[in-house]
Design a protein around this motif. Structure first.
Motif, short mmCIF file in Angstrom:
data_model
loop_
_atom_site.label_atom_id
_atom_site.label_comp_id
_atom_site.label_asym_id
_atom_site.label_seq_id
_atom_site.Cartn_x
_atom_site.Cartn_y
_atom_site.Cartn_z
N LYS A 138 -16.75 -4.40 -60.44
CA LYS A 138 -15.57 -3.83 -61.08
C LYS A 138 -14.68 -3.24 -59.99
O LYS A 138 -15.13 -2.42 -59.17
CB LYS A 138 -15.95 -2.74 -62.08
N LEU A 139 -13.44 -3.67 -59.94
CA LEU A 139 -12.50 -3.16 -58.95
C LEU A 139 -12.24 -1.67 -59.20
O LEU A 139 -11.90 -1.25 -60.31
CB LEU A 139 -11.17 -3.93 -59.06
N LEU A 140 -12.40 -0.86 -58.16
CA LEU A 140 -12.14 0.57 -58.25
C LEU A 140 -10.73 0.90 -57.75
O LEU A 140 -9.99 1.60 -58.43
CB LEU A 140 -13.16 1.36 -57.42
N SER A 141 -10.37 0.39 -56.58
CA SER A 141 -9.03 0.62 -56.06
C SER A 141 -8.80 -0.25 -54.83
O SER A 141 -9.75 -0.79 -54.25
CB SER A 141 -8.79 2.10 -55.70
N ILE A 142 -7.54 -0.36 -54.45
CA ILE A 142 -7.16 -1.04 -53.21
C ILE A 142 -6.37 -0.02 -52.39
O ILE A 142 -5.41 0.59 -52.86
CB ILE A 142 -6.30 -2.29 -53.51
N ARG A 143 -6.82 0.18 -51.12
CA ARG A 143 -6.32 1.28 -50.31
C ARG A 143 -5.49 0.76 -49.13
O ARG A 143 -5.72 -0.34 -48.62
CB ARG A 143 -7.46 2.13 -49.77
N ARG A 144 -4.57 1.58 -48.67
CA ARG A 144 -3.77 1.25 -47.49
C ARG A 144 -3.63 2.49 -46.62
O ARG A 144 -3.41 3.59 -47.12
CB ARG A 144 -2.39 0.75 -47.89
N ALA A 145 -3.76 2.29 -45.30
CA ALA A 145 -3.67 3.42 -44.36
C ALA A 145 -2.29 4.06 -44.41
O ALA A 145 -1.28 3.38 -44.64
CB ALA A 145 -3.96 2.94 -42.95
#
Length: 450
Positions: free
Chosen positions: A443-450
């Motif tokens: 299950k996708l939780l989140s997609i992060r970016r610096a």
């Protein structure tokens, strides 16, 4: 000179020159008494003050023969009490900060089970007396260090320079060491004195060194290096440049351990002297990684996903059975807890390595979901871009965990990810946003970016 040296002589008069020559830390001795051959072996207050005044950190090792030449009776219970009490007396006299380390030497290749058990009471007493005031290090073979660390009787392992001693090569390959006494009997450039040069394993935050006020952590990379073994049966040539057209400087036999400092194409820059400078080049086809690894040569403006792609081109994968891929051990070394076998889940260690190689700060955690749980960077789940970091929950009826990788592309139901520990290697794989893959639900939780 090497950044970390050990020496049985008073080097206080040379402290400033050592610092100017690139030394960062000096390992000195505690003992009961000096000998006529080594009249200044024991560290003194005056020398310690000179070293600290030159901004050199210090570490200490206790050795009064230490079982050398097979004198295993040196390492019994009574001597454990005597040696630990003397070490603590000296530590108090020199104001050695609590939290730093005192190493105790086992200066012989004891490898039989009966011998190791005979030595156990020595370290049990040392551990009891040092208590929580000082970390306990063991100097000796890989077998000795691993044995006592496994019993909880050693915080640090300092591998003696004798590669023929039992378990030492194996400890190097597994990353199970803090210091390695790689360079033996090196002459000072400005005096007729010899020292040993040491390599630090950056999987650890420290090797127990200290300054005037406190135990210190080691800056990442300080004193560390990538080690390789020559695997060419007939030996391997060291050349003056990265091509067969350059002259041969010298040939080194099978099993020689060399230090890698960089790469140019298929050629590894090799440091033979251990002074941090390349002495020549060896073809990487005939070099097998022993410990650590070389960073890929990438543009200065690289992104973490660029590092990941370069690692994929190397074909990094787990080694079946007991051996470990030293490069995966290196990935683990970038996270809390340090090096670990390649069977240990390494997707988060891989992402941390790539992020750090790009000059950013990761989560420093082997836990995949740390990137989501700690809210690393910014949440870009709604509009991801190539190279963002994708975090999944992964579970089945028995386990609850996660997976983390780099975003490459997506469709309505899945995400194409570039990551480590995907099919036991660095690879591209597609994961469901909310569904089953193999034995696990994702299950996708989140997609992060610096």
């Amino acid at each position: 000179m090497h950044e970390i040296i050990d020496i049985p002589w008073d080097v206080g008069p040379y402290a400033t020159r050592l610092a100017d020559a690139g030394v960062k830390s000096v390992i000195r001795y505690y003992n009961h008494r000096n000998s006529s051959r080594l009249p200044s072996k024991c560290l003194t207050e005056r020398e310690l003050e000179a070293l600290h005044a030159a901004d050199l950190s210090v570490a200490v090792v206790f050795q009064q023969r230490g079982g050398a030449d097979g004198n295993i009776s040196d390492l019994n219970s009574a001597n454990g009490v005597r040696d630990a009490e003397r070490a603590l007396e000296l530590a108090a006299k020199l104001n050695q900060p609590h939290g730093s380390a005192i190493y105790f030497a086992v200066d012989w290749d004891y490898f039989r089970t009966s011998e190791l058990r005979q030595i156990e009471p020595y370290f049990e007493e040392v551990r009891r007396l040092l208590g929580n005031d000082y970390k306990l290090g063991v100097y000796g073979s890989g077998t000795v260090g691993t044995h006592f660390q496994g019993l909880g009787l050693a915080d640090y392992i300092w591998l003696a320079g004798a590669l023929g001693w039992s378990g030492t090569r194996r400890a190097l390959e597994r990353g199970n060491w803090t210091l390695f006494q790689k360079y033996m009997a090196v002459r000072f450039p400005f005096a007729d004195i010899h020292y040993d040069g040491n390599i630090f394993n950056p999987a650890f935050a420290s090797f127990g060194q200290f300054d005037r006020a406190a135990a210190l952590d080691s800056p990442k990379g300080e004193g560390s290096a990538a080690l390789f073994r020559v695997i060419a049966r007939s030996g391997l040539n060291l050349r003056a440049g990265p091509s067969d057209t350059y002259r041969i400087i010298q040939s080194y036999p099978l099993d020689t351990i060399v230090t890698g400092r960089g790469r140019e194409g298929e050629w590894v820059k090799v440091d033979i002297e251990g002074d941090g400078d390349a002495d020549g080049y060896m073809h990487r086809t005939f070099l097998e990684p022993v410990s650590g690894g070389l960073s890929q040569e990438l543009p200065a403006a690289r992104k973490p996903v660029d590092v990941a792609r370069a690692e994929m081109e190397l074909g990094v994968r787990e080694i079946p059975g007991r051996p470990n891929n030293p490069r995966i051990v290196m990935y683990h070394a970038t996270t809390t807890g340090g090096s670990a076998p390649d069977e240990t889940a390494w997707c988060s260690s891989f992402v941390n390595y790539c992020v750090e190689q790009a000059g950013l700060t990761g989560t420093d955690s082997k836990w995949a979901r740390s990137w989501h749980d700690e809210e690393w960077g910014r949440d870009k789940t709604a509009n991801p871009e190539d190279g963002d970091i994708v975090v999944f929950r992964r579970s089945n009826s028995n386990t609850e965990g996660g997976h983390v990788a780099f975003f490459v592309d997506e469709d309505a139901n899945s995400i194409l990810c570039l990551g480590g520990n995907q099919g036991n290697r660095v690879s591209l794989m597609r994961y469901p946003k909310n569904g089953r893959l193999g034995p696990f639900n994702y299950k996708l939780l989140s997609i992060r970016r610096a």
